[in-house]
Design a protein around this motif. Structure first.
Motif, PDB file in Angstrom:
ATOM      1  N   ILE A 270      46.192  -5.261   1.962  1.00 51.88           N
ATOM      2  CA  ILE A 270      46.616  -6.355   1.077  1.00 51.88           C
ATOM      3  C   ILE A 270      46.308  -7.722   1.684  1.00 51.88           C
ATOM      4  O   ILE A 270      45.888  -8.646   0.990  1.00 51.88           O
ATOM      5  CB  ILE A 270      48.106  -6.244   0.680  1.00 51.88           C
ATOM      6  N   SER A 271      46.443  -7.848   3.001  1.00 51.17           N
ATOM      7  CA  SER A 271      46.139  -9.134   3.644  1.00 51.17           C
ATOM      8  C   SER A 271      44.688  -9.529   3.422  1.00 51.17           C
ATOM      9  O   SER A 271      44.380 -10.690   3.140  1.00 51.17           O
ATOM     10  CB  SER A 271      46.402  -9.058   5.151  1.00 51.17           C
TER      11      SER A 271
ATOM     12  N   MET B  87      44.983  -6.803  -8.361  1.00 46.50           N
ATOM     13  CA  MET B  87      46.136  -6.104  -8.899  1.00 46.50           C
ATOM     14  C   MET B  87      47.349  -6.417  -8.031  1.00 46.50           C
ATOM     15  O   MET B  87      47.228  -6.554  -6.818  1.00 46.50           O
ATOM     16  CB  MET B  87      45.860  -4.609  -8.962  1.00 46.50           C
ATOM     17  N   TYR B  88      48.513  -6.547  -8.692  1.00 48.51           N
ATOM     18  CA  TYR B  88      49.726  -6.934  -7.950  1.00 48.51           C
ATOM     19  C   TYR B  88      50.387  -5.720  -7.299  1.00 48.51           C
ATOM     20  O   TYR B  88      51.574  -5.467  -7.471  1.00 48.51           O
ATOM     21  CB  TYR B  88      50.699  -7.642  -8.896  1.00 48.51           C
ATOM     22  N   ARG B  89      49.576  -4.951  -6.577  1.00 46.78           N
ATOM     23  CA  ARG B  89      50.059  -3.759  -5.878  1.00 46.78           C
ATOM     24  C   ARG B  89      49.671  -3.883  -4.418  1.00 46.78           C
ATOM     25  O   ARG B  89      48.600  -4.398  -4.097  1.00 46.78           O
ATOM     26  CB  ARG B  89      49.385  -2.503  -6.446  1.00 46.78           C
ATOM     27  N   LYS B  90      50.507  -3.338  -3.550  1.00 51.36           N
ATOM     28  CA  LYS B  90      50.168  -3.354  -2.131  1.00 51.36           C
ATOM     29  C   LYS B  90      48.958  -2.471  -1.861  1.00 51.36           C
ATOM     30  O   LYS B  90      48.027  -2.866  -1.172  1.00 51.36           O
ATOM     31  CB  LYS B  90      51.350  -2.816  -1.302  1.00 51.36           C
ATOM     32  N   ASP B  91      48.974  -1.262  -2.409  1.00 47.92           N
ATOM     33  CA  ASP B  91      47.907  -0.302  -2.126  1.00 47.92           C
ATOM     34  C   ASP B  91      47.424   0.387  -3.400  1.00 47.92           C
ATOM     35  O   ASP B  91      47.640   1.589  -3.593  1.00 47.92           O
ATOM     36  CB  ASP B  91      48.420   0.754  -1.128  1.00 47.92           C
TER      37      ASP B  91
END
Lengths: 435, 435
Positions: free
Chosen positions: B352-353, B372-376
């Protein structure tokens, strides 16, 4: 409007850069949709007369209509912007950009997502817009409703006094803590001890360091809500660091924001008045953007209570506009209200047909052209009109030009004139003005 | 909104090409300003509740507020456009683009000028916009209130019956003359002879030939008003010939237009439904633009009765919108609601970084980018999102790409992937999408 459109263009460009779609909801909503969502401010809602139909009111903001729209249309995910007028039955203050009818510019992200990614993007948007507009140095204050609520709880404030305490707290940017405390104790009925405990927290400002410190705070870290809020605040600062904007962000425990519907992170951007005439330190000149997370508002409108978490930001376009307008007046800069590229002019009488034919050719070629609505205007008057309106070019067509199949193209600023073959006129105007 | 904005862009581009400035007046006006100007239709005005202030109402159109604005600000000359919502307490008819809250797009020229130059420009504007929008063949009907009034006078209609006779006459495009005559005689109380005399005129259609013929008409040419109107109509046709648009113009003596405030030339553009399924002849599908000259409206608002002649045109944007929308649905064409150029995606977890850092670089370089507003998120989900939203490119950053200092740029349609040096990514996206 010319200045306003420049401003809108900057804001819309940013919203589109972040992938938002435009929506438009009606200015008129069912009255019952509105009255419950603005607390005390509901008295500022403009209601329509009962003329034999639904009971209606003018929208108070764009957030509640957006939530209503998501609920009605059963939408679970949406990134939208909306620029439109809202209405408040308030006392106007023109110089501060406060009107009864004014524009709001909102960007919101709705959907069930992983924490703080969308929230961080809203702050990035505020940063991009305020940087682009070059209206001076700014600071974005952030806080979290959960941290506030936890803080109030551990300071011994009963839940019944949360809202009213918040509204007093919001005044801390306008008056010193001493006066805020006085109001809390005398008007809102808090104990002096509780107020002092609040005072210790709400005067704290900082960045990641402050988040870390509060996570170690023995009382605050014991409170479930506050701990959740602080954990998310830490994540938010990590993301803002990656966005490279953390220098303009201040974690500020006094930021409360009036509206009832916020449930998580809240933020507010203020302009810092630098190097003012009196040599004072930076002073805040007021909020120019604000927003936060409101996870329960859509559910309140949904018949089945379906939850759609949202986070958004509203750009205070009217205040920014009044700042830009004042600056422009001070500098004597003029904004053209039209974009006319060329005035079609004639130097002799009885040539209206020639003017009409030429201007028609230019319009059809996509050139922005005007002519004076006179049969036989004097050339001097036509040139004067260009000066007045800031029109850069004049296309002069006289008897000689008609015979030669040319048009005399005059540069208003330099007064240089060149004969251009008529069929090349549009291209030449474009070459000069659309580099 | 995406389709609507396309439409607005075309209309605004045309208004600007003709040198108009944008203005914005409030949606809320003093009630007394509005009620006297719309005849019978005043019952359709939305009034605000008396909440202890001025008595207010929502604007019914943009023309009356424009006249009020000119009067209040003592403006003698102005060419302005205004695109905004107006409000009518009417029965909506969605499929025909008739709503209670809808957009009007108005262009008006105010000022004391030589005859018919500004009037001809308004018709040129209608012609340009309808041609550009490619919504099918159209016809612009023109008439003049003075010709109508003169005609009514020589046919023996008392002045008290002018307005009501006009409103019956307006139905001639929807029903045959026989029925119109019946209504005039039975409901409006005209004598059958007077109605027959009107009938002879109002069934006439033509161009310059008809103007010339009526100028020779022994009765009509005796009437001062009619003669003035016909003289100006002749001039108008000369100017329209120079503009090259006379082929789409029809001088139509049945055109009356309901509104009280017109004083001279009036016009209305209708779409002609060609080659429809039943093989019938061209049929009018209704008005898509209209306007005319209103020389007395500003004076009515001015405390000193100062006269500012005006002529203008209103584009029926809602009806045009409903036509375009229907056509698009029929063709299965999709309009993208966002303009996102690239999705920033990661193929592995814990990146995500990397995504946040890369998307921030792209935003700062002016690229329209989403993630996309997801971490993974799964790569497949990210690619699917592009398909759903019509995003043309994906910038993939994985562990390998991070090590190599590149980004994998994927074309969603062709599935081709190329490694691009990270510092050249924004330029490469621009090169592909902004030719």
């Amino acid at each position: 409007m010319a200045l306003r459109e420049r401003l809108f263009d900057t804001v819309v460009a940013c919203f589109k850069r972040h992938g938002a779609a435009a929506i438009d909801t009606p200015a008129v909503e069912l009255r019952e949709m509105l009255v419950e969502n603005y607390g005390d401010n509901s008295r500022l809602i403009y209601e329509l007369q009962d003329q034999g139909g639904e009971l209606l009111a003018l929208r108070y903001d764009l957030t509640v209509p957006f939530a209503r729209y998501l609920a009605m249309n059963k939408i679970n995910n949406m990134k939208r912007y909306h620029i439109a007028k809202v209405y408040r039955r308030d006392n106007p203050a023109m110089t501060r950009g406060r009107y009864r009818e004014f524009y709001q510019c909102d960007f919101d992200i709705a959907g069930q997502f992983d924490p703080m990614i969308a929230d961080a993007e809203c702050l990035k948007i505020v940063h991009e817009i305020l940087s682009k507009l070059q209206i001076g140095d700014f600071l974005i204050k952030v806080n979290d409703r959960r941290i506030l609520n936890g803080m109030f709880a551990i300071c011994g404030i009963p839940e019944s006094k949360l809202v009213t305490t918040c509204s007093t707290l919001d005044k801390l940017d306008k008056m010193p803590w001493k006066d805020v405390k006085n109001e809390m104790v005398r008007e809102k009925g808090l104990s002096p001890e509780a107020a002092d405990r609040i005072g210790e927290y709400v005067q704290l400002r900082g960045g990641m360091d402050l988040v870390e410190k509060l996570l170690q705070d023995p009382k605050l870290s014991q409170n479930k809500l506050a701990k959740e809020g602080l954990g998310d605040m830490k994540l938010l600062f990590e993301y803002l660091t990656l966005f490279g904007i953390v220098g303009k962000i201040s974690f500020d425990l006094s930021l409360a924001r009036g509206l009832d519907y916020y449930t998580g992170v809240i933020y507010e951007a203020v302009l810092l008045q630098q190097e003012n005439n009196h040599g004072e330190d930076s002073v805040s000149v007021g909020s120019v953007a604000g927003g936060g997370r409101y996870d329960d508002l859509v559910g309140a409108f949904d018949p089945k209570g379906r939850k759609v978490p949202c986070v958004g930001v509203s750009i205070g376009i009217e205040r920014i506009f009044s700042i830009l307008e004042r600056r422009m007046k001070a500098s004597g800069e003029k904004v053209r209200t039209t974009e006319t590229q060329v005035l079609v002019a004639t130097p002799q009488k009885h040539l209206i047909s020639a003017r009409l034919k030429l201007i028609s050719e230019l319009w059809d070629a996509g050139i922005k052209a005007e002519m004076m609505y006179r049969k036989d205007p004097k050339l001097l008057k036509q040139l004067q009109y260009c000066e007045d309106m800031g029109i850069p070019l004049v296309a002069i067509i006289g008897e000689q030009e008609l015979r030669d199949g040319v048009v005399k193209l005059r540069d208003v600023a330099t007064r240089e004139e060149v004969d251009i073959p008529r069929e090349e006129l549009a291209a030449e105007i474009r070459r000069r003005l659309e580099p």
